[in-house]
Design a protein around this motif. Structure first.
Motif, PDB file in Angstrom:
ATOM      1  N   ILE A 163       4.076  -8.881   5.349  1.00  0.00           N
ATOM      2  CA  ILE A 163       3.645  -7.821   4.446  1.00  0.00           C
ATOM      3  C   ILE A 163       2.439  -7.157   5.100  1.00  0.00           C
ATOM      4  O   ILE A 163       1.477  -7.831   5.472  1.00  0.00           O
ATOM      5  CB  ILE A 163       3.238  -8.390   3.064  1.00  0.00           C
ATOM      6  CG1 ILE A 163       4.306  -9.326   2.492  1.00  0.00           C
ATOM      7  CG2 ILE A 163       2.893  -7.259   2.108  1.00  0.00           C
ATOM      8  CD1 ILE A 163       5.616  -8.679   2.161  1.00  0.00           C
ATOM      9  N   ARG A 164       2.487  -5.843   5.214  1.00  0.00           N
ATOM     10  CA  ARG A 164       1.379  -5.090   5.808  1.00  0.00           C
ATOM     11  C   ARG A 164       0.772  -4.165   4.750  1.00  0.00           C
ATOM     12  O   ARG A 164       1.491  -3.566   3.963  1.00  0.00           O
ATOM     13  CB  ARG A 164       1.856  -4.283   6.994  1.00  0.00           C
ATOM     14  CG  ARG A 164       2.406  -5.150   8.095  1.00  0.00           C
ATOM     15  CD  ARG A 164       2.303  -4.497   9.446  1.00  0.00           C
ATOM     16  NE  ARG A 164       2.905  -5.329  10.468  1.00  0.00           N
ATOM     17  CZ  ARG A 164       2.293  -6.310  11.100  1.00  0.00           C
ATOM     18  NH1 ARG A 164       1.047  -6.592  10.815  1.00  0.00           N
ATOM     19  NH2 ARG A 164       2.914  -7.014  12.019  1.00  0.00           N
ATOM     20  N   TYR A 165      -0.550  -4.094   4.768  1.00  0.00           N
ATOM     21  CA  TYR A 165      -1.290  -3.256   3.830  1.00  0.00           C
ATOM     22  C   TYR A 165      -2.106  -2.242   4.631  1.00  0.00           C
ATOM     23  O   TYR A 165      -2.762  -2.608   5.609  1.00  0.00           O
ATOM     24  CB  TYR A 165      -2.234  -4.114   2.986  1.00  0.00           C
ATOM     25  CG  TYR A 165      -1.565  -5.268   2.290  1.00  0.00           C
ATOM     26  CD1 TYR A 165      -0.714  -5.064   1.215  1.00  0.00           C
ATOM     27  CD2 TYR A 165      -1.784  -6.577   2.712  1.00  0.00           C
ATOM     28  CE1 TYR A 165      -0.097  -6.128   0.571  1.00  0.00           C
ATOM     29  CE2 TYR A 165      -1.181  -7.649   2.071  1.00  0.00           C
ATOM     30  CZ  TYR A 165      -0.338  -7.420   1.015  1.00  0.00           C
ATOM     31  OH  TYR A 165       0.273  -8.468   0.372  1.00  0.00           O
ATOM     32  N   PHE A 166      -2.074  -0.993   4.204  1.00  0.00           N
ATOM     33  CA  PHE A 166      -2.775   0.059   4.932  1.00  0.00           C
ATOM     34  C   PHE A 166      -3.779   0.793   4.042  1.00  0.00           C
ATOM     35  O   PHE A 166      -3.600   0.886   2.836  1.00  0.00           O
ATOM     36  CB  PHE A 166      -1.765   1.066   5.496  1.00  0.00           C
ATOM     37  CG  PHE A 166      -0.908   0.474   6.578  1.00  0.00           C
ATOM     38  CD1 PHE A 166      -1.339   0.441   7.887  1.00  0.00           C
ATOM     39  CD2 PHE A 166       0.327  -0.079   6.271  1.00  0.00           C
ATOM     40  CE1 PHE A 166      -0.560  -0.116   8.885  1.00  0.00           C
ATOM     41  CE2 PHE A 166       1.117  -0.641   7.263  1.00  0.00           C
ATOM     42  CZ  PHE A 166       0.670  -0.660   8.570  1.00  0.00           C
ATOM     43  N   ALA A 167      -4.828   1.317   4.696  1.00  0.00           N
ATOM     44  CA  ALA A 167      -5.823   2.184   4.069  1.00  0.00           C
ATOM     45  C   ALA A 167      -6.464   1.516   2.846  1.00  0.00           C
ATOM     46  O   ALA A 167      -6.926   0.387   2.942  1.00  0.00           O
ATOM     47  CB  ALA A 167      -5.218   3.545   3.744  1.00  0.00           C
ATOM     48  N   SER A 168      -6.486   2.205   1.713  1.00  0.00           N
ATOM     49  CA  SER A 168      -7.157   1.673   0.522  1.00  0.00           C
ATOM     50  C   SER A 168      -6.483   0.410  -0.011  1.00  0.00           C
ATOM     51  O   SER A 168      -7.141  -0.427  -0.638  1.00  0.00           O
ATOM     52  CB  SER A 168      -7.217   2.734  -0.581  1.00  0.00           C
ATOM     53  OG  SER A 168      -5.915   3.125  -0.968  1.00  0.00           O
TER      54      SER A 168
ATOM     55  N   PHE B 156       2.918  -1.386   2.557  1.00  0.00           N
ATOM     56  CA  PHE B 156       2.445  -0.643   1.396  1.00  0.00           C
ATOM     57  C   PHE B 156       1.286   0.242   1.818  1.00  0.00           C
ATOM     58  O   PHE B 156       0.368  -0.221   2.505  1.00  0.00           O
ATOM     59  CB  PHE B 156       1.960  -1.589   0.304  1.00  0.00           C
ATOM     60  CG  PHE B 156       3.038  -2.456  -0.271  1.00  0.00           C
ATOM     61  CD1 PHE B 156       3.833  -1.979  -1.298  1.00  0.00           C
ATOM     62  CD2 PHE B 156       3.261  -3.734   0.209  1.00  0.00           C
ATOM     63  CE1 PHE B 156       4.842  -2.772  -1.830  1.00  0.00           C
ATOM     64  CE2 PHE B 156       4.251  -4.526  -0.322  1.00  0.00           C
ATOM     65  CZ  PHE B 156       5.055  -4.043  -1.344  1.00  0.00           C
ATOM     66  N   PHE B 157       1.302   1.506   1.401  1.00  0.00           N
ATOM     67  CA  PHE B 157       0.206   2.400   1.721  1.00  0.00           C
ATOM     68  C   PHE B 157       0.131   3.513   0.706  1.00  0.00           C
ATOM     69  O   PHE B 157       1.137   3.879   0.083  1.00  0.00           O
ATOM     70  CB  PHE B 157       0.323   2.954   3.146  1.00  0.00           C
ATOM     71  CG  PHE B 157       1.676   3.443   3.501  1.00  0.00           C
ATOM     72  CD1 PHE B 157       2.010   4.773   3.373  1.00  0.00           C
ATOM     73  CD2 PHE B 157       2.650   2.573   3.953  1.00  0.00           C
ATOM     74  CE1 PHE B 157       3.271   5.232   3.686  1.00  0.00           C
ATOM     75  CE2 PHE B 157       3.912   3.019   4.284  1.00  0.00           C
ATOM     76  CZ  PHE B 157       4.219   4.357   4.148  1.00  0.00           C
ATOM     77  N   PRO B 158      -1.082   4.061   0.510  1.00  0.00           N
ATOM     78  CA  PRO B 158      -1.238   5.157  -0.450  1.00  0.00           C
ATOM     79  C   PRO B 158      -0.614   6.426   0.110  1.00  0.00           C
ATOM     80  O   PRO B 158      -0.470   6.572   1.332  1.00  0.00           O
ATOM     81  CB  PRO B 158      -2.744   5.294  -0.593  1.00  0.00           C
ATOM     82  CG  PRO B 158      -3.295   4.746   0.673  1.00  0.00           C
ATOM     83  CD  PRO B 158      -2.340   3.677   1.138  1.00  0.00           C
ATOM     84  N   PRO B 159      -0.262   7.349  -0.770  1.00  0.00           N
ATOM     85  CA  PRO B 159       0.245   8.630  -0.268  1.00  0.00           C
ATOM     86  C   PRO B 159      -0.833   9.340   0.546  1.00  0.00           C
ATOM     87  O   PRO B 159      -2.024   9.179   0.280  1.00  0.00           O
ATOM     88  CB  PRO B 159       0.599   9.414  -1.525  1.00  0.00           C
ATOM     89  CG  PRO B 159       0.003   8.682  -2.662  1.00  0.00           C
ATOM     90  CD  PRO B 159      -0.340   7.299  -2.205  1.00  0.00           C
ATOM     91  N   VAL B 160      -0.435  10.074   1.520  1.00  0.00           N
ATOM     92  CA  VAL B 160      -1.358  10.754   2.414  1.00  0.00           C
ATOM     93  C   VAL B 160      -1.473  12.218   1.978  1.00  0.00           C
ATOM     94  O   VAL B 160      -0.492  12.847   1.646  1.00  0.00           O
ATOM     95  CB  VAL B 160      -0.867  10.669   3.871  1.00  0.00           C
ATOM     96  CG1 VAL B 160      -1.815  11.420   4.797  1.00  0.00           C
ATOM     97  CG2 VAL B 160      -0.721   9.229   4.300  1.00  0.00           C
ATOM     98  N   THR B 161      -2.699  12.704   1.973  1.00  0.00           N
ATOM     99  CA  THR B 161      -2.914  14.113   1.670  1.00  0.00           C
ATOM    100  C   THR B 161      -3.450  14.809   2.902  1.00  0.00           C
ATOM    101  O   THR B 161      -4.096  14.178   3.745  1.00  0.00           O
ATOM    102  CB  THR B 161      -3.899  14.291   0.506  1.00  0.00           C
ATOM    103  OG1 THR B 161      -5.144  13.725   0.869  1.00  0.00           O
ATOM    104  CG2 THR B 161      -3.357  13.647  -0.761  1.00  0.00           C
ATOM    105  N   GLY B 162      -3.169  16.051   3.005  1.00  0.00           N
ATOM    106  CA  GLY B 162      -3.648  16.811   4.160  1.00  0.00           C
ATOM    107  C   GLY B 162      -4.585  17.908   3.729  1.00  0.00           C
ATOM    108  O   GLY B 162      -4.737  18.205   2.552  1.00  0.00           O
ATOM    109  N   GLY B 163      -5.192  18.520   4.673  1.00  0.00           N
ATOM    110  CA  GLY B 163      -6.132  19.549   4.338  1.00  0.00           C
ATOM    111  C   GLY B 163      -6.099  20.691   5.316  1.00  0.00           C
ATOM    112  O   GLY B 163      -5.412  20.757   6.251  1.00  0.00           O
TER     113      GLY B 163
ATOM    114  N   GLY C  54      -8.019  -6.970   0.882  1.00  0.00           N
ATOM    115  CA  GLY C  54      -8.893  -7.715   1.771  1.00  0.00           C
ATOM    116  C   GLY C  54      -8.176  -8.257   2.995  1.00  0.00           C
ATOM    117  O   GLY C  54      -8.727  -9.070   3.727  1.00  0.00           O
ATOM    118  N   LEU C  55      -6.952  -7.797   3.207  1.00  0.00           N
ATOM    119  CA  LEU C  55      -6.139  -8.241   4.340  1.00  0.00           C
ATOM    120  C   LEU C  55      -5.374  -7.062   4.914  1.00  0.00           C
ATOM    121  O   LEU C  55      -4.938  -6.184   4.168  1.00  0.00           O
ATOM    122  CB  LEU C  55      -5.092  -9.271   3.898  1.00  0.00           C
ATOM    123  CG  LEU C  55      -5.549 -10.581   3.306  1.00  0.00           C
ATOM    124  CD1 LEU C  55      -4.369 -11.307   2.685  1.00  0.00           C
ATOM    125  CD2 LEU C  55      -6.169 -11.441   4.394  1.00  0.00           C
ATOM    126  N   GLY C  56      -5.160  -7.071   6.209  1.00  0.00           N
ATOM    127  CA  GLY C  56      -4.309  -6.073   6.825  1.00  0.00           C
ATOM    128  C   GLY C  56      -2.848  -6.473   6.759  1.00  0.00           C
ATOM    129  O   GLY C  56      -1.959  -5.630   6.673  1.00  0.00           O
TER     130      GLY C  56
END
Length: 85
Positions: free
Chosen positions: A5-10, A78-85, A16-18
């Motif tokens: 299981i991989r966790y990204f960003a927030s 698992f990762f949060p949605p990405v926003t652009g600018g 507390g783990l990658g």
């Protein structure tokens, strides 16, 4: 079977783990069920992976929906949605 299981960003910051490698129950069939099982592991997991969180998921590096099948032994991310600018 071991599942990575991989966790990204927030999500990574909240858990507390990658990543972690776990033995998941055989009765899980979808990524939504994997997410719910993980969320029940600890308060940190519950905060990061709760159903109220708008998260994206991937299985073996392929974007997936919550109802997508969980393949035992696959890598789940698992990762949060990405926003652009």
């Amino acid at each position: 079977m071991q599942t990575t299981i991989r966790y990204f960003a927030s999500v990574r910051e909240a858990v507390g783990l990658g990543s972690e490698t776990l033995e998941l129950p055989d009765n899980l069939t979808t990524l939504a069920e994997v997410r719910a099982w993980l969320a029940a592991r600890s308060s940190r997991h519950a905060f990061a992976l709760g159903q109220d969180k708008p998260l994206r998921m991937a299985c073996n590096h392929i974007m997936a929906e919550p109802e997508s099948p969980w393949i035992p032994g696959c890598e789940v991310a698992f990762f949060p949605p990405v926003t652009g600018g």
